[in-house]
Design a protein around this motif. Structure first.
Motif, PDB file in Angstrom:
ATOM      1  N   PRO A   1      42.331 -12.774  64.039  1.00 19.22           N
ATOM      2  CA  PRO A   1      41.714 -13.042  62.733  1.00 19.22           C
ATOM      3  C   PRO A   1      42.383 -12.321  61.553  1.00 19.22           C
ATOM      4  O   PRO A   1      42.423 -12.887  60.481  1.00 19.22           O
ATOM      5  CB  PRO A   1      40.262 -12.577  62.903  1.00 19.22           C
ATOM      6  N   PHE A   2      42.924 -11.129  61.750  1.00 18.94           N
ATOM      7  CA  PHE A   2      43.528 -10.428  60.604  1.00 18.94           C
ATOM      8  C   PHE A   2      45.027 -10.376  60.841  1.00 18.94           C
ATOM      9  O   PHE A   2      45.494  -9.791  61.815  1.00 18.94           O
ATOM     10  CB  PHE A   2      42.952  -9.020  60.506  1.00 18.94           C
ATOM     11  N   SER A   3      45.767 -10.997  59.941  1.00 19.10           N
ATOM     12  CA  SER A   3      47.228 -11.014  60.052  1.00 19.10           C
ATOM     13  C   SER A   3      47.786 -11.342  58.683  1.00 19.10           C
ATOM     14  O   SER A   3      47.042 -11.738  57.776  1.00 19.10           O
ATOM     15  CB  SER A   3      47.665 -12.081  61.068  1.00 19.10           C
ATOM     16  N   MET A   4      49.066 -11.158  58.522  1.00 17.97           N
ATOM     17  CA  MET A   4      49.680 -11.522  57.241  1.00 17.97           C
ATOM     18  C   MET A   4      49.467 -12.997  56.968  1.00 17.97           C
ATOM     19  O   MET A   4      49.156 -13.392  55.860  1.00 17.97           O
ATOM     20  CB  MET A   4      51.169 -11.180  57.264  1.00 17.97           C
ATOM     21  N   ARG A   5      49.625 -13.798  58.028  1.00 19.60           N
ATOM     22  CA  ARG A   5      49.451 -15.238  57.841  1.00 19.60           C
ATOM     23  C   ARG A   5      48.032 -15.556  57.372  1.00 19.60           C
ATOM     24  O   ARG A   5      47.834 -16.390  56.489  1.00 19.60           O
ATOM     25  CB  ARG A   5      49.774 -15.959  59.155  1.00 19.60           C
ATOM     26  N   MET A   6      47.030 -14.896  57.951  1.00 24.06           N
ATOM     27  CA  MET A   6      45.650 -15.212  57.572  1.00 24.06           C
ATOM     28  C   MET A   6      45.283 -14.610  56.210  1.00 24.06           C
ATOM     29  O   MET A   6      44.419 -15.151  55.510  1.00 24.06           O
ATOM     30  CB  MET A   6      44.665 -14.786  58.657  1.00 24.06           C
ATOM     31  N   LEU A   7      45.923 -13.519  55.809  1.00 24.04           N
ATOM     32  CA  LEU A   7      45.694 -13.026  54.440  1.00 24.04           C
ATOM     33  C   LEU A   7      46.194 -14.047  53.428  1.00 24.04           C
ATOM     34  O   LEU A   7      45.537 -14.308  52.415  1.00 24.04           O
ATOM     35  CB  LEU A   7      46.381 -11.672  54.232  1.00 24.04           C
ATOM     36  N   ASN A   8      47.347 -14.645  53.717  1.00 18.85           N
ATOM     37  CA  ASN A   8      47.845 -15.719  52.847  1.00 18.85           C
ATOM     38  C   ASN A   8      46.902 -16.917  52.863  1.00 18.85           C
ATOM     39  O   ASN A   8      46.656 -17.543  51.828  1.00 18.85           O
ATOM     40  CB  ASN A   8      49.237 -16.186  53.300  1.00 18.85           C
ATOM     41  N   TRP A   9      46.378 -17.206  54.040  1.00 18.44           N
ATOM     42  CA  TRP A   9      45.440 -18.335  54.173  1.00 18.44           C
ATOM     43  C   TRP A   9      44.207 -18.112  53.303  1.00 18.44           C
ATOM     44  O   TRP A   9      43.756 -19.026  52.602  1.00 18.44           O
ATOM     45  CB  TRP A   9      45.058 -18.473  55.651  1.00 18.44           C
ATOM     46  N   ILE A  10      43.669 -16.882  53.318  1.00 17.24           N
ATOM     47  CA  ILE A  10      42.490 -16.573  52.498  1.00 17.24           C
ATOM     48  C   ILE A  10      42.803 -16.804  51.018  1.00 17.24           C
ATOM     49  O   ILE A  10      42.032 -17.444  50.293  1.00 17.24           O
ATOM     50  CB  ILE A  10      42.013 -15.119  52.742  1.00 17.24           C
ATOM     51  N   THR A  11      43.949 -16.280  50.575  1.00 15.72           N
ATOM     52  CA  THR A  11      44.359 -16.458  49.175  1.00 15.72           C
ATOM     53  C   THR A  11      44.441 -17.945  48.833  1.00 15.72           C
ATOM     54  O   THR A  11      43.954 -18.383  47.785  1.00 15.72           O
ATOM     55  CB  THR A  11      45.726 -15.787  48.946  1.00 15.72           C
ATOM     56  N   GLN A  12      45.049 -18.717  49.732  1.00 11.76           N
ATOM     57  CA  GLN A  12      45.197 -20.160  49.488  1.00 11.76           C
ATOM     58  C   GLN A  12      43.847 -20.872  49.497  1.00 11.76           C
ATOM     59  O   GLN A  12      43.600 -21.770  48.691  1.00 11.76           O
ATOM     60  CB  GLN A  12      46.091 -20.782  50.568  1.00 11.76           C
ATOM     61  N   GLU A  13      42.987 -20.502  50.440  1.00  7.88           N
ATOM     62  CA  GLU A  13      41.674 -21.138  50.527  1.00  7.88           C
ATOM     63  C   GLU A  13      40.862 -20.897  49.250  1.00  7.88           C
ATOM     64  O   GLU A  13      40.198 -21.800  48.732  1.00  7.88           O
ATOM     65  CB  GLU A  13      40.885 -20.591  51.730  1.00  7.88           C
ATOM     66  N   LEU A  14      40.911 -19.658  48.753  1.00  5.49           N
ATOM     67  CA  LEU A  14      40.182 -19.347  47.519  1.00  5.49           C
ATOM     68  C   LEU A  14      40.764 -20.151  46.360  1.00  5.49           C
ATOM     69  O   LEU A  14      40.025 -20.720  45.550  1.00  5.49           O
ATOM     70  CB  LEU A  14      40.255 -17.840  47.233  1.00  5.49           C
ATOM     71  N   GLN A  15      42.078 -20.222  46.307  1.00  2.00           N
ATOM     72  CA  GLN A  15      42.728 -20.951  45.227  1.00  2.00           C
ATOM     73  C   GLN A  15      42.401 -22.447  45.308  1.00  2.00           C
ATOM     74  O   GLN A  15      42.047 -23.073  44.301  1.00  2.00           O
ATOM     75  CB  GLN A  15      44.244 -20.712  45.288  1.00  2.00           C
TER      76      GLN A  15
END
Lengths: 391, 391
Positions: free
Chosen positions: B57-71
């Motif tokens: 659940p926590f990874s660089m890829r998923m941090l980017n995913w969170i940013t993209q999802e919010l955007q």
């Protein structure tokens, strides 16, 4: 897969790990960022959404269901961390709990807020913001990595002055895993008539805790890290005698429309509509841990895993452990790769599906070790680190 | 079931309604409490949880995913309500957005906050709390049910004084469905150099809106009511030129660790970890509405449904409509059953799987009418009401 009531009855760790889909395709060391969600938790969430749609979504029956779900979740937190369910306000994360306390104190301009120099950046920013807007003096107590507990206690004690209203510290520092002597800090704050806020982001679900016995003032924690619940559920524990004193800031229907019998519970700090179906997933997560072992058994297993990793890391030339194990009896193991870029190393490791994170200060890598962590994961991390160092 | 790009191409309302499991077993009139979640939304949520576990659940890829999802979610809100995505702060509900504004104003003791006498109890309590703690004068403008718009405008105008910093009103009053003339209220507030906060809980997803064109100061709304998203996602729209002026209160990693290019966007009001997988469900919900028809087409259908219900109610002896249709071009139809207990009636109706709610002031029942509402549901409500009246 059925899960036995007691670990020793039926289950190996390898079998237990099958409950967590995230563990199937990687070596996972980021519980301090977010824990792995079990298949059972996800099924409970799915079932809850279906119930909400079948019986509502908005109906008298589902309003009762929300009330019950919140109550059962407070009871679940209390079963894991002690105290009375009425001491728990359900939040979305630990940071929200910290903000409730930061903004709930009756500050006067010139009052004094004390934090450490190793708070999580989000909580640090929250402290700076309340200090700026309420015109507070903000002090930061240094927590140099291998400093003795006594030295930290002395620094906190000597920083407290007659204008100090709140000390805010992490139980386990997010950057190094350093564990602070919370019982002693609570005791010295109590004597000085200063409130203590503990950020339990890296200790809740790791260190066995009885918050009522510790008699802590405020303890904020997330459900989605070491407890392995879904992202977006956490709680703030408030010592019963402080619930009336602390003032709500953000207010909505949940906290303001409580019945007479609940007006003096921590629920008064809850705001409005939240992702209620996730509460079922959070409870399922905690229940699964509890069925695996007691908090003490899980902590023993975690510390054994930490020792295994620390020993392996100690034997690698080019790896430097940030802090002694005795200062950090937690799930966090921070270390640096001498002469290497940690961000570059992290990318290489993530490509190999070995997930950990980097820390800006001190510049290092951080591995989160859970009781769920197994030997094959540790071996994989160690061999990947060796490969990175050999590049 | 495949959904056509344009309603007229392929779909009847009966077909479209099959997307919503909640509509299969009841007559549903509580969109103003919570909207029905589509099967597609629930699937998107499920898929997102699986992705999070597969890649984190926590990874660089998923941090980017969170940013993209919010955007992507801010972009989705902008596609529905206008303006730039950077004007939207993602919240958990409308009340949180109202609190961000209430506590983000640079109040001085003795300043003046104006609300109406028909705000939602949660928002009303929030206004009282900020007034109490910041030592503000709190005024309530009456919104008697069939009063002309001009009279409300005059009352707001004459209540504003030199200490007034904020007026907070609902776009559509939650109790009666009365719709306030927000463009005119915004205009008079602008002239008086007073900020306006609009609670859009009962208008977002109902009334076609372009918030940028309306040039509103602050507009708080939930995703889980008329938009039919999952509970726990909402947003606060902030006029671009006000983003720097409004101060964050609760602060965490999301708002405080933004890159230089995002520091002056509404995202600075976002706090910490939220149920990010639900963002996919919310976008799926909005997308499904948009594929059914434009905002104007959906509103026309909704108003037609409202007229159908109002006509039917008008013809029943013992039913009294609370407000004229011309004052309430919204999805809310409030009415009373003369000589009957509304809470008792509600229980009877819920047993018959006809779901609506009661309102304390004025004492009445409230039916939420959506574009999704169909004739058979209205017929069922009407026949159940007749049965209740005949008891």
């Amino acid at each position: 897969m059925p899960v036995g009531k007691i670990r020793s009855e039926s289950q190996t760790l390898a079998e237990h790990r099958l409950n967590y889909p995230a563990l199937a395709n990687k070596a996972y060391f980021n519980y301090g960022g977010q824990g792995t969600l079990s298949r059972g938790s996800l099924e409970e969430i799915q079932t809850a959404y279906q119930l909400v749609q079948a019986e509502g979504p908005f109906s008298m029956r589902m309003l009762n269901w929300i009330t019950q779900e919140l109550q059962r979740t407070r009871e679940c937190f209390a079963s894991e961390l002690g105290g009375d369910p009425t001491s728990y306000a359900i939040t979305h994360n630990a940071t929200e709990g910290c903000n409730i306390v930061f903004w709930g104190i009756d500050w006067k301009p010139g009052d004094h807020l004390i934090i450490t120099d190793s708070e999580h950046p989000g909580v640090h920013a929250a402290a700076e913001q309340v200090a700026k807007r309420q015109q507070l003096k903000l002090s930061m107590v240094p927590t140099a990595q291998n400093q003795a507990d006594e030295s930290i206690l002395e620094r906190i004690s000597s920083t407290i002055d007659e204008r100090t209203k709140l000390v805010a510290i992490s139980h386990v520092l997010w950057n190094t895993g350093r564990t602070l002597p919370v019982a002693e800090i609570q005791s010295l704050c109590r004597k000085a008539n200063v409130r203590l806020l503990i950020d339990g982001a890296q200790s809740a679900g790791v260190i066995p805790l009885d918050l009522a016995e510790l008699d802590v003032d405020y303890f904020a924690f997330p459900g989605h890290k070491w407890m392995c619940g879904p992202e977006g559920i956490g709680a703030l524990y408030i010592r019963p005698s402080l619930i009336d004193e602390l003032q709500p800031t953000f207010v909505g229907w949940r906290g303001s429309m409580l019945g007479e019998e609940d007006k003096h519970t921590a629920a008064k700090f809850e705001v409005a509509t939240s992702p209620f179906p996730l509460l079922c997933g959070l409870r399922s997560a905690i229940d699964l841990h509890q069925r695996w072992g007691t908090a003490a058994e899980r902590y023993d297993q975690l510390l054994e895993n930490v020792r295994t990793l620390r020993e392996a890391l100690s034997s690698i030339e080019g790896v430097s452990l940030v802090i002694d194990h005795q200062r950090a009896p937690s799930g966090l193991v921070s270390f640096s790769l001498i002469g290497k870029s940690h961000s570059q190393a992290l990318k290489t490791l993530e490509r190999e599906r070995v997930l950990l994170r980097s820390i800006p200060t001190p510049d290092c890598l951080r591995a989160s070790i859970h009781y769920l962590t197994d030997k094959t994961e540790i071996d994989r991390l160690v061999s990947c680190l060796k490969a990175v160092l050999a590049e």
